[in-house]
Design a protein around this motif. Structure first.
Motif, PDB file in Angstrom:
ATOM      1  N   GLY A  99      68.597  83.936  38.569  1.00 57.02           N
ATOM      2  CA  GLY A  99      69.268  83.629  39.831  1.00 57.02           C
ATOM      3  C   GLY A  99      70.774  83.615  39.719  1.00 57.02           C
ATOM      4  O   GLY A  99      71.484  83.908  40.689  1.00 57.02           O
ATOM      5  N   ASN A 101      72.555  85.692  38.142  1.00 58.22           N
ATOM      6  CA  ASN A 101      73.064  87.059  38.202  1.00 58.22           C
ATOM      7  C   ASN A 101      73.424  87.456  39.627  1.00 58.22           C
ATOM      8  O   ASN A 101      74.235  88.366  39.843  1.00 58.22           O
ATOM      9  N   ASP A 102      72.833  86.767  40.613  1.00 57.51           N
ATOM     10  CA  ASP A 102      73.150  87.057  42.008  1.00 57.51           C
ATOM     11  C   ASP A 102      74.591  86.695  42.345  1.00 57.51           C
ATOM     12  O   ASP A 102      75.114  87.125  43.373  1.00 57.51           O
ATOM     13  N   LEU A 103      75.226  85.898  41.503  1.00 51.21           N
ATOM     14  CA  LEU A 103      76.626  85.538  41.728  1.00 51.21           C
ATOM     15  C   LEU A 103      77.574  86.674  41.376  1.00 51.21           C
ATOM     16  O   LEU A 103      78.758  86.620  41.698  1.00 51.21           O
ATOM     17  N   GLY A 104      77.069  87.693  40.694  1.00 49.20           N
ATOM     18  CA  GLY A 104      77.904  88.834  40.344  1.00 49.20           C
ATOM     19  C   GLY A 104      79.072  88.435  39.454  1.00 49.20           C
ATOM     20  O   GLY A 104      78.883  87.793  38.418  1.00 49.20           O
ATOM     21  N   ALA A 107      79.478  84.759  38.296  1.00 45.98           N
ATOM     22  CA  ALA A 107      78.494  84.131  37.405  1.00 45.98           C
ATOM     23  C   ALA A 107      79.216  83.388  36.286  1.00 45.98           C
ATOM     24  O   ALA A 107      80.323  83.761  35.887  1.00 45.98           O
ATOM     25  N   ALA A 234      72.775  78.733  43.338  1.00 44.64           N
ATOM     26  CA  ALA A 234      72.187  79.934  42.743  1.00 44.64           C
ATOM     27  C   ALA A 234      70.934  79.647  41.935  1.00 44.64           C
ATOM     28  O   ALA A 234      70.074  80.519  41.780  1.00 44.64           O
ATOM     29  N   GLU A 259      75.435  82.540  51.356  1.00 44.31           N
ATOM     30  CA  GLU A 259      75.955  83.819  50.876  1.00 44.31           C
ATOM     31  C   GLU A 259      74.964  84.520  49.949  1.00 44.31           C
ATOM     32  O   GLU A 259      74.900  85.747  49.898  1.00 44.31           O
ATOM     33  N   LEU A 260      74.196  83.726  49.217  1.00 45.20           N
ATOM     34  CA  LEU A 260      73.227  84.269  48.274  1.00 45.20           C
ATOM     35  C   LEU A 260      71.885  84.592  48.932  1.00 45.20           C
ATOM     36  O   LEU A 260      70.984  85.110  48.276  1.00 45.20           O
ATOM     37  N   ARG A 262      69.840  82.309  49.999  1.00 45.52           N
ATOM     38  CA  ARG A 262      68.903  81.231  49.684  1.00 45.52           C
ATOM     39  C   ARG A 262      68.623  80.412  50.947  1.00 45.52           C
ATOM     40  O   ARG A 262      69.402  80.421  51.907  1.00 45.52           O
TER      41      ARG A 262
END
Length: 333
Positions: A99, A101-104, A107, A234, A259-260, A262
């Motif tokens: 999860g 990694n979704d922060l790009g 992260a 995240a 933003e993610l 979720r």
């Protein structure tokens, strides 16, 4: 004299060193790290090489800021940090939570850990974040505890930040139910904060999991708290807000969660209570699902329907949240 990049051994040590010289959620560091890896990022800090994609002024400021922290004995500090007995996780590890990694580029460089890292390997739907006001009412703490207990009974992992109020109530209820909980800290794992929760956080480290993107010895700061909130969002499939004022720092967790993509859940409360104003507004604006019991949170976690991603500007504008600037205070913590 050998550069820092020449002295480190491998990606893990490079990222440990990077966590000691770069602040969390630093956009330039994240940009460089995502493209070049830890060892090369350290080399670029101490070089004059051009860096395509970044403005020269930004690169110069970045190098000046980080190079100032590359002090003699830094690698000795790295060794000391590892001797504390804390583990480290980097993206190449099988326990690294996908999860994040979704922060790009936002992260974390790595995670310091103490406890059961297998909690991070489960699906997002197996984890829920509960966060909110430190100055919670008895109503808010009761509801947070009931939601946490219900999630624990269904073998879901409850993620929170270890603070007073809502977060402490969530952690305590999970432990009382012999459930699984993760505390994400805004400072080094050897500096439990708040001090009044030292025993609670130690207990979580024994039977649950403590994680931080800050190295041992690092003190929590306002920036680090706000940066930490993106990790709370995240790591879970849904974020639950039982109580929080509209300008609470917890609202940055809501922004990150949206933003993610979720889920966001909010507990309605009295219109006369400032700590219920945040959740009430989230529900009113349609940015959060109203929840009143654990099954409501579980239903959202288990739903396969994609969540509508709301731009930060739209959500912040509707909640009356302003991004911190030199002339305007940010959300309270």
């Amino acid at each position: 004299m050998a550069t820092l990049a020449e002295q480190v051994q491998g990606e893990r040590m490079a990222r440990i060193a990077l966590s000691m010289i770069a602040e969390p959620n630093d956009p330039t560091t994240g940009y460089v790290l995502a493209r070049h890896g830890g060892v090369e990022t350290l080399r670029l800090i101490e070089s004059d090489d051009e860096m395509p994609g970044l403005a020269r002024a930004d690169v110069l400021l970045w190098r000046e800021r980080l190079a100032a922290r590359v002090v003699p004995g830094l690698l000795d500090q790295v060794a000391q940090a590892e001797r504390h007995g804390f583990g480290t996780l980097i993206p190449a590890d099988k326990e690294w939570p996908a999860g994040l990694n979704d922060l790009g580029e936002r992260a974390p460089y790595l995670l310091w850990s103490r406890g059961t890292v297998s909690f991070l390997t489960t699906a997002l739907s197996d984890r829920a974040t509960i966060t909110g006001s430190r100055a919670a009412t008895s109503y808010g703490e009761y509801v947070a505890g009931e939601l946490a207990t219900g999630l624990a009974d269904e073998e879901r992992v409850v993620v929170s930040g270890g603070a007073y109020g809502i977060e402490g109530a969530a952690h305590k209820s999970v432990l009382a139910a012999s459930g699984q909980t993760i505390a994400v800290l805004a400072g080094g794992l050897d500096r439990p904060y708040p001090a009044g929760h030292s025993e609670l956080l130690s207990r979580i480290g024994d039977v649950g999991l403590l994680v931080s993107e800050l190295p041992p010895g690092a003190a929590p700061t306002r920036h680090r708290f706000l940066a930490r909130n993106r990790l709370l969002a995240a790591l879970s499939g849904a974020t639950v807000i039982p109580e929080a004022s509209p300008r609470s720092g917890s609202m940055t967790t809501v922004l990150a969660a949206r933003e993610l993509g979720r889920g966001v859940c909010a507990v309605p409360g009295p219109v006369t209570s400032v700590t219920s104003a945040g959740p009430n507004e989230l529900i009113k604006q349609g940015f959060a699902v109203l929840v009143a019991q654990p099954s409501d949170v579980l239903a959202l976690l288990d739903s396969n329907a994609p969540n509508r991603v709301v731009a930060r500007s739209e959500l912040g504008r509707n909640l009356g949240y302003r991004r911190p600037s030199s002339g305007a205070p940010g959300p309270s913590l």
